[in-house]
Design an enzyme around this catalytic site. Structure first.
Site, mmCIF file in Angstrom:
data_model
loop_
_atom_site.group_PDB
_atom_site.id
_atom_site.type_symbol
_atom_site.label_atom_id
_atom_site.label_comp_id
_atom_site.label_asym_id
_atom_site.label_seq_id
_atom_site.Cartn_x
_atom_site.Cartn_y
_atom_site.Cartn_z
ATOM 1 C CG HIS A 306 -10.476 -7.476 9.068
ATOM 2 N ND1 HIS A 306 -11.544 -6.634 8.928
ATOM 3 C CD2 HIS A 306 -9.806 -7.083 10.176
ATOM 4 C CE1 HIS A 306 -11.507 -5.749 9.904
ATOM 5 N NE2 HIS A 306 -10.478 -5.991 10.679
ATOM 6 C CG ASP A 363 -3.480 -8.421 15.128
ATOM 7 O OD1 ASP A 363 -2.915 -7.423 15.566
ATOM 8 O OD2 ASP A 363 -4.676 -8.685 15.328
HETATM 9 N N1 CMC Z 1 -7.860 -19.316 8.852
HETATM 10 C C1 CMC Z 1 -8.604 -20.239 8.207
HETATM 11 N N2 CMC Z 1 -9.887 -20.048 7.834
HETATM 12 C C2 CMC Z 1 -10.445 -18.875 8.141
HETATM 13 C C3 CMC Z 1 -9.730 -17.852 8.799
HETATM 14 C C4 CMC Z 1 -8.392 -18.108 9.151
HETATM 15 N N3 CMC Z 1 -7.677 -17.180 9.789
HETATM 16 N N4 CMC Z 1 -10.524 -16.784 8.977
HETATM 17 C C5 CMC Z 1 -11.717 -17.107 8.436
HETATM 18 N N5 CMC Z 1 -11.651 -18.363 7.925
HETATM 19 C C6 CMC Z 1 -12.742 -19.065 7.223
HETATM 20 C C7 CMC Z 1 -13.798 -19.556 8.200
HETATM 21 O O1 CMC Z 1 -13.530 -20.860 8.616
HETATM 22 C C8 CMC Z 1 -15.058 -19.411 7.396
HETATM 23 O O2 CMC Z 1 -15.140 -20.531 6.548
HETATM 24 P P1 CMC Z 1 -16.593 -21.126 6.139
HETATM 25 O O3 CMC Z 1 -17.261 -20.049 5.338
HETATM 26 O O4 CMC Z 1 -16.261 -22.336 5.326
HETATM 27 O O5 CMC Z 1 -17.292 -21.438 7.412
HETATM 28 C C9 CMC Z 1 -14.823 -18.191 6.505
HETATM 29 O O6 CMC Z 1 -13.382 -18.091 6.386
HETATM 30 C C10 CMC Z 1 -15.372 -16.898 7.089
HETATM 31 O O7 CMC Z 1 -14.869 -16.751 8.421
HETATM 32 P P2 CMC Z 1 -15.725 -16.166 9.619
HETATM 33 O O8 CMC Z 1 -15.121 -16.620 10.907
HETATM 34 O O9 CMC Z 1 -17.176 -16.464 9.393
HETATM 35 O O10 CMC Z 1 -15.508 -14.622 9.386
HETATM 36 P P3 CMC Z 1 -15.671 -13.465 10.469
HETATM 37 O O11 CMC Z 1 -15.812 -12.217 9.702
HETATM 38 O O12 CMC Z 1 -16.734 -13.813 11.442
HETATM 39 O O13 CMC Z 1 -14.273 -13.510 11.266
HETATM 40 C C11 CMC Z 1 -12.044 -13.095 11.916
HETATM 41 C C12 CMC Z 1 -13.228 -12.642 11.043
HETATM 42 C C13 CMC Z 1 -10.955 -12.027 11.882
HETATM 43 C C14 CMC Z 1 -12.495 -13.276 13.367
HETATM 44 C C15 CMC Z 1 -11.483 -14.437 11.354
HETATM 45 O O14 CMC Z 1 -11.000 -14.237 10.041
HETATM 46 C C16 CMC Z 1 -10.378 -15.044 12.236
HETATM 47 O O15 CMC Z 1 -10.683 -15.737 13.207
HETATM 48 N N6 CMC Z 1 -9.075 -14.730 11.933
HETATM 49 C C17 CMC Z 1 -7.994 -15.181 12.765
HETATM 50 C C18 CMC Z 1 -7.863 -14.257 13.975
HETATM 51 C C19 CMC Z 1 -7.295 -12.902 13.611
HETATM 52 O O16 CMC Z 1 -6.299 -12.785 12.915
HETATM 53 N N7 CMC Z 1 -7.909 -11.838 14.169
HETATM 54 C C20 CMC Z 1 -7.435 -10.466 14.010
HETATM 55 C C21 CMC Z 1 -8.402 -9.595 13.244
HETATM 56 S S1 CMC Z 1 -7.623 -8.050 12.727
HETATM 57 C C22 CMC Z 1 -7.267 -7.219 14.181
HETATM 58 C C23 CMC Z 1 -8.484 -6.808 14.914
HETATM 59 O O17 CMC Z 1 -9.296 -6.057 14.389
HETATM 60 O O18 CMC Z 1 -8.592 -7.217 16.074
#
Ligand code: CMC
Length: 428
Positions: A306, A363
């Site tokens: 998140h 989720d």
């Molecule tokens: N599985 C594996 N690695 C992950 C995941 C994951 N679910 N989420 C983040 N990472 C890694 C990512 O690869 C990155 O690594 P690095 O620093 O080496 O590049 C690091 O963690 C930070 O991730 P980010 O994508 O830069 O973080 P963000 O804040 O931009 O994204 C997120 C947040 C929720 C989009 C992301 O964690 C994700 O894609 N999660 C899976 C989708 C998900 O469950 N979404 C629902 C969010 S909660 C409900 C809502 O509010 O909609």
């Protein structure tokens, strides 16, 4: 405003920027005059360090795993309250008295029907259309029905539009489902609760009396509470941005639905259950964990991570408890729940997930509950949209009533070509 000032040194120039405090949470550096003073923008793609507005609705402390609506914790609200009460709270700022709650619930129930003409919109969609595509279209179409009667400068008309949206979303969502399975639309029954009514419109058929199962009604109501609002997330920011131009509120909510659909946002509940089903058995978990950690593999653990929560998503804790209750009440033994729990345990003990502070989010478990109730995966994000509509309209109202509100208009760091002469096609 505080007495604190942030000083920015830019070459020879020194600029003092005011620091503003909220009631709780990090201070913000007010950069509104920065461009006028320095000819510089700030650069923050994805808004990782930017507060886009002032708000009194929802507070999140991502380090402590805290989520408050108007000061009340999500744990207490989901345990003690109802979705109608939380909706009233978000819209009005205070918990209602018994009379106020009854009046509000009654008002919402009086708006549950759709204009009959709207039913014909569904027939324009293929039967296998994703219900979120239908939601975008039909909610957007509502703007055509109420455009001339919605003066957004008038708080009373804003309130009516808000009530209409909250009331009609279950009807629209249930009809999207009915259309996909080829069953007749079921009209609302206002004797039922908001959530009971939705269940009946979704799963009832004209040939039989539909009986709402209290445990299911309660669980779904709780899921709605958990999704009601969540600060300035992507879809809420979309609604605010669309609304900042003075656009029709129904069209703004349709914009929010479009944004919510993405798998990084509301679409994650559908993706999470699909992922758990794909994993299938606990012995395959390590393989998927390895894939999630592999930088060359686009696979991510859906329902994990998140932007704000870096400790635990408090909604996931409530959700996990609710899964147990629902599976027990419905006497469902879904092996996927075991897969989910083992996956969570394994990930939480893995250095990659520990270091990156990745935990289950709201989720991760919701799909197991919704699936046990009988919803197909394609409906999961629709339910999220239904519940989040309350947050969207509350945030939209807050924005429109703010006298300092301006159209949302970010700037950019331009890295394209500089001015160059046009070359006629014959000379290229
Ligand atoms: N599985 C594996 N690695 C992950 C995941 C994951 N679910 N989420 C983040 N990472 C890694 C990512 O690869 C990155 O690594 P690095 O620093 O080496 O590049 C690091 O963690 C930070 O991730 P980010 O994508 O830069 O973080 P963000 O804040 O931009 O994204 C997120 C947040 C929720 C989009 C992301 O964690 C994700 O894609 N999660 C899976 C989708 C998900 O469950 N979404 C629902 C969010 S909660 C409900 C809502 O509010 O909609």
């Amino acid at each position: 405003m505080t007495n604190k000032v942030a000083t920015l040194n830019l070459g020879d120039q020194q600029v003092d920027l005011p620091v503003v405090s909220g009631t709780v949470g990090p201070d913000v550096i007010d950069i509104r005059k920065l461009y006028a003073q320095t000819d510089c923008f700030t650069f923050d793609p994805g808004f990782t360090s930017t507060a886009s507005c002032e708000s009194q609705l929802t507070y999140i402390d991502g380090d402590e795993g805290v989520l408050l609506h108007r000061g009340y914790s999500i744990e207490e609200l989901s345990e003690e309250s109802s979705f109608m009460e939380v909706s009233y709270l978000l819209l009005n700022g205070e918990l209602p008295s018994k009379q106020e709650l009854d009046d509000f619930s009654y008002t919402i129930s009086r708006h549950t029907m759709l204009h009959e003409q709207l039913a014909t919109f569904y027939r324009g969609f293929r039967r296998d259309a994703h219900p979120m595509a239908i939601m975008c279209g039909v909610v957007g179409a509502l703007s055509a029905f109420y455009h001339d009667s919605t003066d957004i400068a008038d708080p009373v008309q804003r309130k009516i539009a808000s009530h209409r949206l909250i009331a009609k979303m279950p009807t629209i969502a249930a009809m999207a489902y009915k259309y996909s399975v080829g069953q007749p639309f079921i009209y609302p029954d206002n004797k039922l609760s908001y959530t009971g009514n939705f269940l009946r419109m979704t799963f009832g058929v004209p040939a039989e009396e539909y009986e709402v199962i209290p445990a299911v009604e309660q669980a779904l109501d709780r899921i709605f509470i958990l999704h009601a609002d969540h600060e300035q997330n992507a879809s809420t920011s979309t609604v605010r941005l669309a609304g900042s131009s003075g656009a029709n509120p129904f069209a703004c909510i349709a914009a929010g639905i479009a944004c919510l659909w993405g798998p990084a946002h509301g679409g994650a509940n559908e993706a999470a259950l699909n992922m758990l089903r794909e994993i299938g058995t606990p012995d395959k978990i390590p393989h998927y964990i390895e894939r999630a950690k592999d930088k060359n593999d686009p696979f991510r653990l859906m329902g994990f991570g998140h932007r704000v929560y870096k400790n635990y998503d408090p909604r996931a804790t409530v959700m996990q408890k609710t899964v147990r209750e629902v599976l027990t009440a419905l006497k469902v033994n879904d092996p996927i729940f075991e897969v989910a729990m083992q996956l969570e345990e394994m990930a939480l003990n893995d250095p990659y997930f520990i270091e990156k502070k990745l935990f289950p989010n709201v989720d991760f478990y919701s799909g197991i509950i919704l699936s046990a109730i009988g919803f197909p995966t394609t409906m999961f994000t629709v339910l999220f949209a239904l519940a989040r509509t309350v947050g969207w309209v509350a945030q939209w109202n807050e924005m429109i009533s703010d006298p300092g509100q301006k159209i949302g208009r970010p700037r950019q760091l331009y890295t394209g070509p500089t001015a160059r002469p046009y070359v006629p096609v014959s000379k290229r």
